[in-house]
Design a protein around this motif. Structure first.
Motif, PDB file in Angstrom:
ATOM      1  N   UNK A  52     101.220 -61.897  27.164  1.00 55.32           N
ATOM      2  CA  UNK A  52     101.282 -62.828  28.447  1.00 55.32           C
ATOM      3  C   UNK A  52     100.213 -63.156  29.088  1.00 55.32           C
ATOM      4  N   UNK A  53      98.953 -62.416  28.674  1.00 59.84           N
ATOM      5  CA  UNK A  53      97.735 -62.617  29.558  1.00 59.84           C
ATOM      6  C   UNK A  53      96.315 -62.698  28.095  1.00 59.84           C
ATOM      7  N   UNK A  54      95.838 -64.017  29.187  1.00 57.27           N
ATOM      8  CA  UNK A  54      94.116 -64.299  28.530  1.00 57.27           C
ATOM      9  C   UNK A  54      93.255 -62.658  28.384  1.00 57.27           C
ATOM     10  N   UNK A  55      92.573 -62.322  28.015  1.00 58.56           N
ATOM     11  CA  UNK A  55      91.771 -61.235  27.682  1.00 58.56           C
ATOM     12  C   UNK A  55      90.152 -61.358  26.986  1.00 58.56           C
ATOM     13  N   UNK A  56      89.999 -63.378  27.179  1.00 62.55           N
ATOM     14  CA  UNK A  56      89.035 -62.748  26.889  1.00 62.55           C
ATOM     15  C   UNK A  56      87.426 -62.480  28.104  1.00 62.55           C
ATOM     16  N   UNK A  57      87.497 -62.399  28.790  1.00 67.37           N
ATOM     17  CA  UNK A  57      87.070 -61.801  29.553  1.00 67.37           C
ATOM     18  C   UNK A  57      86.391 -60.975  29.341  1.00 67.37           C
ATOM     19  N   UNK A  58      87.845 -59.152  29.353  1.00 64.88           N
ATOM     20  CA  UNK A  58      87.016 -57.861  28.624  1.00 64.88           C
ATOM     21  C   UNK A  58      86.338 -58.327  27.038  1.00 64.88           C
ATOM     22  N   UNK A  59      87.053 -58.597  26.137  1.00 66.78           N
ATOM     23  CA  UNK A  59      86.324 -59.042  25.458  1.00 66.78           C
ATOM     24  C   UNK A  59      84.645 -58.887  25.529  1.00 66.78           C
ATOM     25  N   UNK A  60      84.369 -60.250  25.989  1.00 63.80           N
ATOM     26  CA  UNK A  60      83.131 -60.627  26.189  1.00 63.80           C
ATOM     27  C   UNK A  60      82.637 -59.664  27.015  1.00 63.80           C
ATOM     28  N   UNK A  61      82.708 -58.617  27.407  1.00 64.49           N
ATOM     29  CA  UNK A  61      82.087 -58.183  28.789  1.00 64.49           C
ATOM     30  C   UNK A  61      82.007 -56.263  27.349  1.00 64.49           C
ATOM     31  N   UNK A  62      83.216 -56.631  26.482  1.00 65.77           N
ATOM     32  CA  UNK A  62      82.902 -55.259  25.950  1.00 65.77           C
ATOM     33  C   UNK A  62      81.682 -55.747  24.594  1.00 65.77           C
ATOM     34  N   UNK A  63      82.071 -56.586  24.254  1.00 69.69           N
ATOM     35  CA  UNK A  63      80.394 -57.494  23.197  1.00 69.69           C
ATOM     36  C   UNK A  63      79.485 -57.524  23.867  1.00 69.69           C
ATOM     37  N   UNK A  64      79.612 -58.088  25.226  1.00 68.53           N
ATOM     38  CA  UNK A  64      77.928 -57.446  26.561  1.00 68.53           C
ATOM     39  C   UNK A  64      77.539 -56.311  25.610  1.00 68.53           C
ATOM     40  N   UNK A  65      78.326 -55.140  25.940  1.00 70.73           N
ATOM     41  CA  UNK A  65      77.780 -53.190  26.090  1.00 70.73           C
ATOM     42  C   UNK A  65      77.513 -52.896  25.132  1.00 70.73           C
ATOM     43  N   UNK A  66      77.951 -53.668  23.617  1.00 65.64           N
ATOM     44  CA  UNK A  66      77.831 -53.631  22.524  1.00 65.64           C
ATOM     45  C   UNK A  66      76.815 -53.934  22.173  1.00 65.64           C
ATOM     46  N   UNK A  67      76.548 -55.428  22.423  1.00 69.55           N
ATOM     47  CA  UNK A  67      74.911 -55.742  21.808  1.00 69.55           C
ATOM     48  C   UNK A  67      73.362 -54.893  22.578  1.00 69.55           C
ATOM     49  N   UNK A  68      74.211 -54.027  24.434  1.00 70.18           N
ATOM     50  CA  UNK A  68      73.040 -53.288  25.721  1.00 70.18           C
ATOM     51  C   UNK A  68      72.998 -52.370  24.158  1.00 70.18           C
ATOM     52  N   UNK A  69      73.929 -51.451  23.692  1.00 76.09           N
ATOM     53  CA  UNK A  69      74.214 -50.193  23.004  1.00 76.09           C
ATOM     54  C   UNK A  69      73.308 -50.630  21.649  1.00 76.09           C
ATOM     55  N   UNK A  70      73.120 -50.936  21.406  1.00 79.81           N
ATOM     56  CA  UNK A  70      72.969 -51.330  19.859  1.00 79.81           C
ATOM     57  C   UNK A  70      71.513 -52.123  20.053  1.00 79.81           C
TER      58      UNK A  70
END
Length: 73
Positions: A52-70
């Protein structure tokens, strides 16, 4: 309403496998069993929420964390 998404499918699969293992008397340690059931229920709840809801903000946040870690640019 959208169809079932991958979060929900994987959550149902994990919970079903754990219940079948318990049904056939294949006992895992309590910690592992509880962890798998907990992850499965959490994935089901995330899947229900995303229907029912859009979770694009969560996906973008996760991608930022992955990019910072790697360290990728």
């Amino acid at each position: 309403m959208k169809g079932l998404n991958n979060f929900y499918r994987i959550g149902v699969l994990i919970v079903a496998i754990m219940l079948l293992l318990h049904l056939f008397s294949i006992h895992l340690p309590d910690f592992i069993e509880g962890l798998c059931i907990g992850i499965g229920i959490a994935l089901e709840l995330i899947g229900i929420y995303t229907m029912k809801h859009d979770i694009s903000k969560l996906r973008n946040f996760k991608m930022k964390i992955v990019k910072k870690v790697f360290g990728s640019s």
